[in-house]
Design a protein around this motif. Structure first.
Motif, PDB file in Angstrom:
ATOM      1  N   SER A  28       0.843  -1.196   0.000  1.00 13.28           N
ATOM      2  CA  SER A  28       0.000   0.000   0.000  1.00 13.28           C
ATOM      3  C   SER A  28       0.878   1.246   0.000  1.00 13.28           C
ATOM      4  CB  SER A  28      -0.921   0.011   1.213  1.00 13.28           C
ATOM      5  OG  SER A  28      -0.175   0.079   2.414  1.00 13.28           O
ATOM      6  N   GLY A  29       0.287   2.376  -0.367  1.00 11.10           N
ATOM      7  CA  GLY A  29       1.030   3.629  -0.392  1.00 11.10           C
ATOM      8  C   GLY A  29       1.834   3.783  -1.669  1.00 11.10           C
ATOM      9  N   THR A  75       6.257   5.290  -7.955  1.00  9.88           N
ATOM     10  CA  THR A  75       6.414   3.880  -7.622  1.00  9.88           C
ATOM     11  C   THR A  75       5.451   3.014  -8.443  1.00  9.88           C
ATOM     12  OG1 THR A  75       4.949   4.306  -5.737  1.00  9.88           O
ATOM     13  CG2 THR A  75       7.316   4.188  -5.291  1.00  9.88           C
ATOM     14  N   PRO A  76       5.866   1.787  -8.770  1.00 11.72           N
ATOM     15  CA  PRO A  76       5.002   0.883  -9.537  1.00 11.72           C
ATOM     16  C   PRO A  76       3.949   0.241  -8.636  1.00 11.72           C
ATOM     17  CG  PRO A  76       7.031  -0.234  -8.996  1.00 11.72           C
ATOM     18  CD  PRO A  76       7.175   1.185  -8.499  1.00 11.72           C
ATOM     19  N   THR A  77       2.948  -0.338  -9.241  1.00 14.61           N
ATOM     20  CA  THR A  77       1.931  -1.033  -8.475  1.00 14.61           C
ATOM     21  C   THR A  77       2.394  -2.437  -8.106  1.00 14.61           C
ATOM     22  OG1 THR A  77      -0.421  -1.638  -8.437  1.00 14.61           O
ATOM     23  CG2 THR A  77       0.746  -1.965 -10.514  1.00 14.61           C
ATOM     24  N   ILE A  84      11.177   2.010 -10.741  1.00 16.86           N
ATOM     25  CA  ILE A  84      10.437   3.272 -10.658  1.00 16.86           C
ATOM     26  C   ILE A  84      10.000   3.696 -12.057  1.00 16.86           C
ATOM     27  CG2 ILE A  84      10.523   5.678  -9.922  1.00 16.86           C
ATOM     28  CD1 ILE A  84      10.587   3.571  -7.662  1.00 16.86           C
ATOM     29  N   VAL A  85       8.754   4.128 -12.168  1.00 18.13           N
ATOM     30  CA  VAL A  85       8.155   4.408 -13.480  1.00 18.13           C
ATOM     31  C   VAL A  85       8.263   5.892 -13.826  1.00 18.13           C
ATOM     32  CG1 VAL A  85       6.061   4.246 -14.873  1.00 18.13           C
ATOM     33  CG2 VAL A  85       6.534   2.516 -13.110  1.00 18.13           C
ATOM     34  N   TYR A  86       8.836   6.161 -14.984  1.00 16.90           N
ATOM     35  CA  TYR A  86       8.884   7.533 -15.499  1.00 16.90           C
ATOM     36  C   TYR A  86       7.724   7.718 -16.460  1.00 16.90           C
ATOM     37  CZ  TYR A  86      10.398  11.635 -18.089  1.00 16.90           C
ATOM     38  OH  TYR A  86      10.440  12.873 -18.691  1.00 16.90           O
ATOM     39  N   THR A 123       4.042  -1.329 -14.539  1.00 17.63           N
ATOM     40  CA  THR A 123       2.802  -0.554 -14.473  1.00 17.63           C
ATOM     41  C   THR A 123       2.880   0.411 -13.294  1.00 17.63           C
ATOM     42  OG1 THR A 123       1.558  -2.424 -15.375  1.00 17.63           O
ATOM     43  CG2 THR A 123       0.292  -0.702 -14.246  1.00 17.63           C
ATOM     44  N   PRO A 124       2.579   1.687 -13.507  1.00 14.51           N
ATOM     45  CA  PRO A 124       2.670   2.644 -12.401  1.00 14.51           C
ATOM     46  C   PRO A 124       1.591   2.406 -11.351  1.00 14.51           C
ATOM     47  CG  PRO A 124       1.645   3.672 -14.310  1.00 14.51           C
ATOM     48  CD  PRO A 124       2.136   2.328 -14.758  1.00 14.51           C
ATOM     49  N   SER A 125       1.767   3.001 -10.209  1.00 13.00           N
ATOM     50  CA  SER A 125       0.756   2.944  -9.156  1.00 13.00           C
ATOM     51  C   SER A 125      -0.618   3.263  -9.722  1.00 13.00           C
ATOM     52  CB  SER A 125       1.098   3.954  -8.057  1.00 13.00           C
ATOM     53  OG  SER A 125      -0.013   4.147  -7.194  1.00 13.00           O
TER      54      SER A 125
END
Length: 231
Positions: free
Chosen positions: A31-32, A45-47, A59-61, A74-76
């Motif tokens: 979570s978070g 942060t990614p999911t 880490i997603v740009y 996949t991003p958060s």
């Protein structure tokens, strides 16, 4: 204000902050989420990746419109909530969202944190507001969050958790800690009859005092929606 880049140092800072949320007892499991603003997009942060497994390359740009660069995780699911903060809060370069225990309890009770302690003013406001409830990851939640942040640098999210912003990632993390501390204090006072609330003049005095501490002079400008380049 710190502006971040899509580089190893910035990515590591995002990883370290998500890990720190767990170490400090502000978050558990996957979570978070955490992000930083890069000027032309953000790192988020990614999911579904646990903090202890997270690496800088995870880490997603992505753009603030939601387009991630190719060959990334996949991003958060709550990336929109971060992106809309950067669009609507000029000068903010980091966002921390977590489900810290006491802030989450108050959020689930739908109780904003009033001016029961002078440190509430560290958010640049007279209290820590509560954003209306909406489904996680939705545009409605992002809109509710932006509305709550229109007068503050942090807020509670109804039946969800808390969100803190900052002029750099360390500032956002520290503010998340402060929100949890204030939530704990407020929760405790509710158990013994409720707090004595500081009045507007008393809080005005605190806000003026805070304005003499470095960059905190700009917190009131951001909380009221003024742009830094208008100072």
């Amino acid at each position: 204000m710190s502006l971040y880049s899509n580089n190893l140092e910035s990515r590591q800072a995002v990883v370290d902050t998500l890990v720190a949320l767990g170490v400090k007892g502000l978050n558990r499991g996957t979570s978070g989420n955490v992000s930083v603003f890069t000027g032309d997009g953000m790192l988020v942060t990614p999911t579904g990746v646990a903090p202890e497994q997270l690496l800088p390359e995870h880490i997603v740009y992505m753009s603030l419109d939601g387009d991630p660069a190719e060959d990334q995780l996949t991003p958060s699911s709550e990336w929109k909530m971060h992106a809309d903060v950067y669009v609507n809060k000029p000068g903010i370069t980091a966002v921390v969202h977590c489900h810290s225990p006491y802030a989450t309890m108050l959020a689930c009770a739908r109780k904003a944190i009033p001016a029961m302690h002078y440190m509430v003013a560290a958010t640049g406001s007279y209290g820590i507001p509560l954003a209306d409830y909406a489904t996680f990851g939705s545009q409605e939640l992002s809109d509710a969050n932006v509305e709550a942040l229109s007068t503050s640098l942090a807020c509670l999210l109804a039946n969800h958790g808390q969100l803190a912003t900052g002029f750099d990632i360390n500032g956002a993390l520290k503010l998340a800690e402060l929100v949890e501390e204030q939530a704990h204090c407020y929760w405790g006072t509710l158990a013994i009859g409720g707090p004595a609330i500081l009045d507007k003049k008393q809080m005005d005095d605190v806000l003026v005092a805070f304005a003499s501490y470095g960059q905190q002079a700009k917190r009131e400008d951001l909380a009221s929606g003024n742009k830094l380049n208008e100072d």
